[in-house]
Design a protein around this motif. Structure first.
Motif, PDB file in Angstrom:
ATOM      1  N   PHE A   8       0.856  -1.190   0.000  1.00 52.62           N
ATOM      2  CA  PHE A   8       0.000   0.000   0.000  1.00 52.62           C
ATOM      3  C   PHE A   8       0.890   1.237   0.000  1.00 52.62           C
ATOM      4  O   PHE A   8       1.779   1.376   0.858  1.00 52.62           O
ATOM      5  CB  PHE A   8      -0.891  -0.015   1.241  1.00 52.62           C
ATOM      6  CG  PHE A   8      -1.914   1.077   1.258  1.00 52.62           C
ATOM      7  CD1 PHE A   8      -3.185   0.864   0.760  1.00 52.62           C
ATOM      8  CD2 PHE A   8      -1.592   2.337   1.751  1.00 52.62           C
ATOM      9  CE1 PHE A   8      -4.130   1.885   0.761  1.00 52.62           C
ATOM     10  CE2 PHE A   8      -2.526   3.360   1.754  1.00 52.62           C
ATOM     11  CZ  PHE A   8      -3.800   3.123   1.260  1.00 52.62           C
ATOM     12  N   HIS A  35     -11.197  12.360   5.348  1.00 47.44           N
ATOM     13  CA  HIS A  35      -9.790  12.413   4.915  1.00 47.44           C
ATOM     14  C   HIS A  35      -9.807  12.249   3.403  1.00 47.44           C
ATOM     15  O   HIS A  35     -10.537  11.416   2.876  1.00 47.44           O
ATOM     16  CB  HIS A  35      -9.060  11.261   5.612  1.00 47.44           C
ATOM     17  CG  HIS A  35      -7.683  10.995   5.145  1.00 47.44           C
ATOM     18  ND1 HIS A  35      -6.788  11.973   4.812  1.00 47.44           N
ATOM     19  CD2 HIS A  35      -6.995   9.822   5.008  1.00 47.44           C
ATOM     20  CE1 HIS A  35      -5.637  11.415   4.480  1.00 47.44           C
ATOM     21  NE2 HIS A  35      -5.733  10.111   4.572  1.00 47.44           N
ATOM     22  N   ASP A  61      -7.433   6.895  -1.651  1.00 48.96           N
ATOM     23  CA  ASP A  61      -8.053   5.618  -1.295  1.00 48.96           C
ATOM     24  C   ASP A  61      -9.427   5.820  -0.667  1.00 48.96           C
ATOM     25  O   ASP A  61     -10.196   4.868  -0.522  1.00 48.96           O
ATOM     26  CB  ASP A  61      -7.143   4.773  -0.390  1.00 48.96           C
ATOM     27  CG  ASP A  61      -6.626   5.508   0.833  1.00 48.96           C
ATOM     28  OD1 ASP A  61      -6.425   6.728   0.735  1.00 48.96           O
ATOM     29  OD2 ASP A  61      -6.425   4.864   1.870  1.00 48.96           O
ATOM     30  N   HIS A  62      -9.751   7.061  -0.309  1.00 52.60           N
ATOM     31  CA  HIS A  62     -11.072   7.337   0.274  1.00 52.60           C
ATOM     32  C   HIS A  62     -11.913   8.295  -0.571  1.00 52.60           C
ATOM     33  O   HIS A  62     -13.072   8.529  -0.260  1.00 52.60           O
ATOM     34  CB  HIS A  62     -10.909   7.911   1.690  1.00 52.60           C
ATOM     35  CG  HIS A  62     -10.041   7.048   2.550  1.00 52.60           C
ATOM     36  ND1 HIS A  62     -10.393   5.759   2.880  1.00 52.60           N
ATOM     37  CD2 HIS A  62      -8.820   7.258   3.086  1.00 52.60           C
ATOM     38  CE1 HIS A  62      -9.426   5.216   3.613  1.00 52.60           C
ATOM     39  NE2 HIS A  62      -8.462   6.100   3.739  1.00 52.60           N
TER      40      HIS A  62
HETATM   41 FE1  FEO Z   1      -4.507   8.175   4.515  1.00 56.16          FE
HETATM   42 FE2  FEO Z   1      -6.318   5.530   3.994  1.00 56.16          FE
HETATM   43  O1  FEO Z   1      -5.566   7.124   3.477  1.00 56.16           O
END
Ligand code: FEO
Length: 421
Positions: free
Chosen positions: A27, A84, A88-89
């Protein structure tokens, strides 16, 4: 393990609508993910509106929309909360905004620049929220808590007050994909929780403690992070673990009225070692500074990273070999990304044969890590003379005085250093 075809209820009228990425093994380049990860997103239904909390990575958007559609219509969505804004979000955000154009976005102040960079639309309908602000969905109140630097400037947490469900973003999360979803059902993920903390949150431990002061008093039934298991069994125990992890690892040796200076060295022929001893000797003449001396050749980086995290100053002694500092020094310096080192005091010294570039290179790296480097390092060609050892003692003494605040604070620039060559 059974697949998860549907949205999963985590509390009354509150669903997990995230996505699973079980085959991910790395990741963001820096994290290994033996069990893959999850991108957790949630849907909260009130009598007057529906809120979506976070979205998922773009590659997993289809999975997210499929689960979302099982629990809400797009025209019902009144609220989108972004705790955030890392991709990825927020990968599915532009499409969610296209499908639910009436929804208002709620973000932290620091998230505005990111939002505008992600969604190239100047007509964005969003509200900036901070700790204490809330949104009423009708029988469900979303209350916001500003938790900056966990682990980006923009991060915040969102509580459903009536349910005691805390959507915590990356905080209390981990990369661990298990279709059983809940912490009392999934496999043992403790290693992943700790690993995630060490790599993502540890550099920001002061902010972790600030956030815990806000979140610990809350009455909670569930912590729903943005990655990994949903924490419904003993959720507060994960806060307690964060508090332990964010507290100093080393204690009882350096009194709070003392400053700590660590002198690291590595030496081919004992010359840089002599200089290191002289630096330590000079520093020891200053009251209120505890000096420690370590040979980098004899130990891996791990204990040193912990020691540096707690130290006030660090000095590195390295010979110059082929125009460079030696590998153990660079290895240790490159291990410091997981801790906060900015504002610590830094210095360098070393013996050399022909050119002696290592000292400037180390000083430059220390500055790059945002340490204060107030003094020009000491170099000695091969065997240090008594005069050069005296310069080392003086370097140590002045470093110690900077630590105790008995000399005026200054930072020497690279150009200033080069001008003195
Ligand atoms: Fe800091 Fe899961 O992104």
């Amino acid at each position: 393990m059974k697949p998860v075809p549907d949205a999963v209820e985590i509390a009354p009228n509150t669903h997990w609508i995230g996505a699973l990425d079980p085959s991910l093994r790395e990741f963001d380049i820096i994290l290994k993910t033996a069990n893959g990860t999850t991108y957790n997103a949630y849907c909260v239904r009130g009598t007057q509106g529906v809120a979506i909390i976070d979205t998922v990575k773009a590659s997993h958007a289809e999975e997210f929309f499929r689960r979302l559609e099982q629990v809400a219509r797009y025209d019902e969505i009144s609220t989108i909360v972004l705790n955030h804004l890392e991709p990825d979000h927020t990968g599915a955000l532009p499409e969610l905004m296209r499908r639910a154009p009436q929804a208002k976005l709620y973000i932290s102040a620091k998230a505005q620049l990111m939002l505008k960079a992600l969604v190239k639309n100047t007509e964005l309908d969003y509200a900036v929220v901070e700790t204490g602000d809330s949104v009423d969905l009708g029988g469900r109140t979303l209350r916001f808590f500003s938790t900056p630097f966990l682990h980006w400037p923009d991060t915040q947490c969102t509580l459903v007050e009536e349910l005691g469900v805390l959507f915590s973003g990356d905080v209390f999360g981990c990369h661990f994909c298990d279709t059983r979803l809940f912490n009392d059902k999934v496999g043992d993920f403790r290693f992943s929780f700790e690993y995630y903390y060490q790599h993502i949150m540890r550099p920001f431990r002061e902010y972790v403690l600030d956030a815990l002061a806000l979140l610990e008093p809350l009455s909670l039934t569930v912590i729903a992070p943005a990655h990994g298991p949903i924490l419904r069994d003993a959720p507060k125990s994960y806060m307690q673990r964060y508090r332990q992890l964010a507290s100093p690892l080393l204690h009882n040796e350096i009194g709070s009225n003392h400053k700590s200076l660590l002198v690291f060295y590595i030496s081919s022929y004992g010359n840089t070692a002599q200089m290191a001893h002289a630096v330590a000797e000079g520093a020891e003449t200053v009251t209120g500074v505890r000096v420690s001396l370590y040979d980098l050749q004899a130990m891996g980086n791990l204990p040193f990273v912990d020691l540096i995290e707690e130290a006030d100053g660090i000095a590195f002694g390295s010979p110059t070999i082929n125009g460079d500092a030696v590998k153990p020094v660079w290895d240790l310096l490159s291990s410091l990304a997981v801790i906060k080192v900015s504002e610590k005091l830094g210095a360098a010294f070393g013996s050399y044969g022909w050119s002696g570039e290592a000292i400037n290179m180390i000083e430059d790296r220390l500055r790059g890590l945002k340490l204060r480097v107030p003094l020009k390092g000491v170099r000695a060609r091969l065997i240090p003379t008594e005069g050069e050892l005296e310069k080392c003692r003086d370097l140590g003494k002045q470093l110690a005085e900077h630590l105790t605040g008995t000399v005026e604070r200054r930072v020497i620039s690279l150009s200033e250093l080069l001008a003195q060559e």
